[in-house]
Design a protein around this motif. Structure first.
Motif, PDB file in Angstrom:
ATOM      1  N   ASP A 159       0.966  -1.170  -0.211  1.00  0.00           N
ATOM      2  CA  ASP A 159      -0.082  -0.006   0.068  1.00  0.00           C
ATOM      3  C   ASP A 159       0.946   1.206   0.016  1.00  0.00           C
ATOM      4  O   ASP A 159       1.527   1.505   1.067  1.00  0.00           O
ATOM      5  N   SER A 160       1.174   1.989  -0.884  1.00  0.00           N
ATOM      6  CA  SER A 160       1.896   3.179  -1.202  1.00  0.00           C
ATOM      7  C   SER A 160       1.429   4.429  -0.328  1.00  0.00           C
ATOM      8  O   SER A 160       2.134   5.065   0.148  1.00  0.00           O
ATOM      9  N   VAL A 161       0.080   4.408  -0.098  1.00  0.00           N
ATOM     10  CA  VAL A 161      -0.194   5.374   0.790  1.00  0.00           C
ATOM     11  C   VAL A 161       0.255   5.325   2.409  1.00  0.00           C
ATOM     12  O   VAL A 161       0.494   6.233   2.835  1.00  0.00           O
ATOM     13  N   THR A 162       0.094   3.884   2.813  1.00  0.00           N
ATOM     14  CA  THR A 162       0.647   3.655   4.041  1.00  0.00           C
ATOM     15  C   THR A 162       2.174   3.875   4.106  1.00  0.00           C
ATOM     16  O   THR A 162       2.655   4.409   5.133  1.00  0.00           O
TER      17      THR A 162
ATOM     18  N   ASN B  44       3.879   6.104   2.335  1.00  0.00           N
ATOM     19  CA  ASN B  44       4.461   7.501   2.459  1.00  0.00           C
ATOM     20  C   ASN B  44       4.039   8.034   3.850  1.00  0.00           C
ATOM     21  O   ASN B  44       4.725   9.012   4.243  1.00  0.00           O
ATOM     22  N   LEU B  45       2.867   7.497   4.378  1.00  0.00           N
ATOM     23  CA  LEU B  45       2.540   7.927   5.687  1.00  0.00           C
ATOM     24  C   LEU B  45       3.407   7.745   6.777  1.00  0.00           C
ATOM     25  O   LEU B  45       3.782   8.411   7.648  1.00  0.00           O
TER      26      LEU B  45
ATOM     27  N   GLU C  58       6.771  10.003   6.100  1.00  0.00           N
ATOM     28  CA  GLU C  58       6.552  11.182   6.992  1.00  0.00           C
ATOM     29  C   GLU C  58       6.393  11.115   8.588  1.00  0.00           C
ATOM     30  O   GLU C  58       7.079  12.048   9.381  1.00  0.00           O
TER      31      GLU C  58
ATOM     32  N   GLU D  49       8.816   6.264  -3.538  1.00  0.00           N
ATOM     33  CA  GLU D  49       8.438   6.956  -4.765  1.00  0.00           C
ATOM     34  C   GLU D  49       8.506   5.907  -5.994  1.00  0.00           C
ATOM     35  O   GLU D  49       7.439   6.073  -6.745  1.00  0.00           O
TER      36      GLU D  49
ATOM     37  N   GLU E  20       5.323   3.742  -5.495  1.00  0.00           N
ATOM     38  CA  GLU E  20       4.040   4.396  -5.955  1.00  0.00           C
ATOM     39  C   GLU E  20       4.124   4.602  -7.666  1.00  0.00           C
ATOM     40  O   GLU E  20       2.848   4.245  -7.982  1.00  0.00           O
TER      41      GLU E  20
END
Length: 287
Positions: free
Chosen positions: A203-206, A208-209, A212, A235, A238
């Motif tokens: 999961d690319s969203v997870t 990236n979170l 951060e 990156e 994603e």
């Protein structure tokens, strides 16, 4: 009297006198067992230590009993891991009952390392490291060994498919390291490992979170080589760009060699991105 003295050779007389001076000692001293440990008859030596343990039990010395059982296990691990574990487990029970948690932890860590060397199932190795970490956590002087074992639990939990547990431990150890001036620079490696496992989750969203979050926890992470690598991999992941993914790994590996554990899971990430690509993470030189 002179004739009676001559009836015994001088060397034997000293041995008899020694036994008479200490009649409570076992007839097979522990020192002899240690010598026999290096001989082919290691099992016989272990039995000698076991006899010493039995004598110590009969005399009410639980500390000596546990120590002899530990030595029996140390001898037997050269012959049979399974039989060595039997002795170690008995010693662990006695140490734990007496509040000697560090001794119990050390033996459990030894068992885990034996299983690790024999490349047994990840769950078996993980379970012994987990028990060891629990013992060290109870001891005021076992904090460094607790961390060592806890990180091993994370490594083998990941190998066993328990990614969430492994991520939780790596992140916990990373945050804990930030609270210690001597250990804070190691936090970035713990966060990198957790990040790699987030990538394995797909999961690319997870991912990236997570990147951060690590930057907010440790401002130095963003400018570190580990932070740059994880951000670059996130990156590429994603964008599903396998070529960039492999290039980022190559750049990092040219300076800091990727260890086998990281490589194993980075291969899985790469396979998630593209199974048909000719570029492989295995091409990174680990020598």
């Amino acid at each position: 009297m002179r004739k009676k003295e001559q009836a015994f050779p001088r060397g034997r007389e000293r041995k008899v006198n020694g036994l008479l001076l200490q009649p409570s000692r076992p007839m097979v001293p522990a020192s002899r067992s240690a010598e026999e440990a290096e001989r082919p008859g290691g099992k016989k030596a272990a039995n000698c230590f076991a006899q010493c343990a039995h004598c110590a039990h009969e005399s009410g010395s639980s500390s000596d009993e546990a120590n002899h059982l530990k030595e029996a296990g140390n001898v037997m691990k050269k012959v049979s891991t399974a039989q060595a574990v039997e002795y170690f487990e008995k010693a662990i029970g006695i140490y734990s009952a007496g509040g000697r948690f560090q001794e119990s932890g050390k033996l459990l860590m030894s068992i885990a390392e034996l299983h690790e060397a024999e490349r047994l199932q990840p769950k078996q190795v993980k379970d012994f490291y987990k028990r060891a970490s629990e013992m060290f956590e109870l001891d005021d002087h076992g904090k460094s060994n607790f961390t060592k074992c806890n990180l091993k639990v994370a490594e083998y939990a990941a190998k066993d498919g328990e990614l969430d547990e492994a991520i939780r431990i790596f992140e916990f150890e990373g945050e804990k390291a930030l609270q210690n001036q001597l250990l804070q620079y190691g936090a970035k490696d713990h966060f990198l490992r957790a990040g790699i496992l987030h990538l394995c989750g797909g999961d690319s969203v997870t991912v990236n979170l997570a990147v951060e979050r690590y930057r907010s926890l440790d401002p130095r992470f963003e400018g570190s080589r580990e932070g740059d690598l994880l951000a670059g991999l996130a990156e590429a992941f994603e964008n599903q760009d396998v070529e960039v993914f492999v290039d980022k790994l190559g750049e990092y590996d040219n300076i800091s060699k990727l260890d086998p554990w990281k490589t194993e899971f980075l291969v899985k990430v790469k396979d998630l991105m593209s199974k048909d690509s000719a570029n492989t993470v295995e091409s990174v030189d680990l020598s």
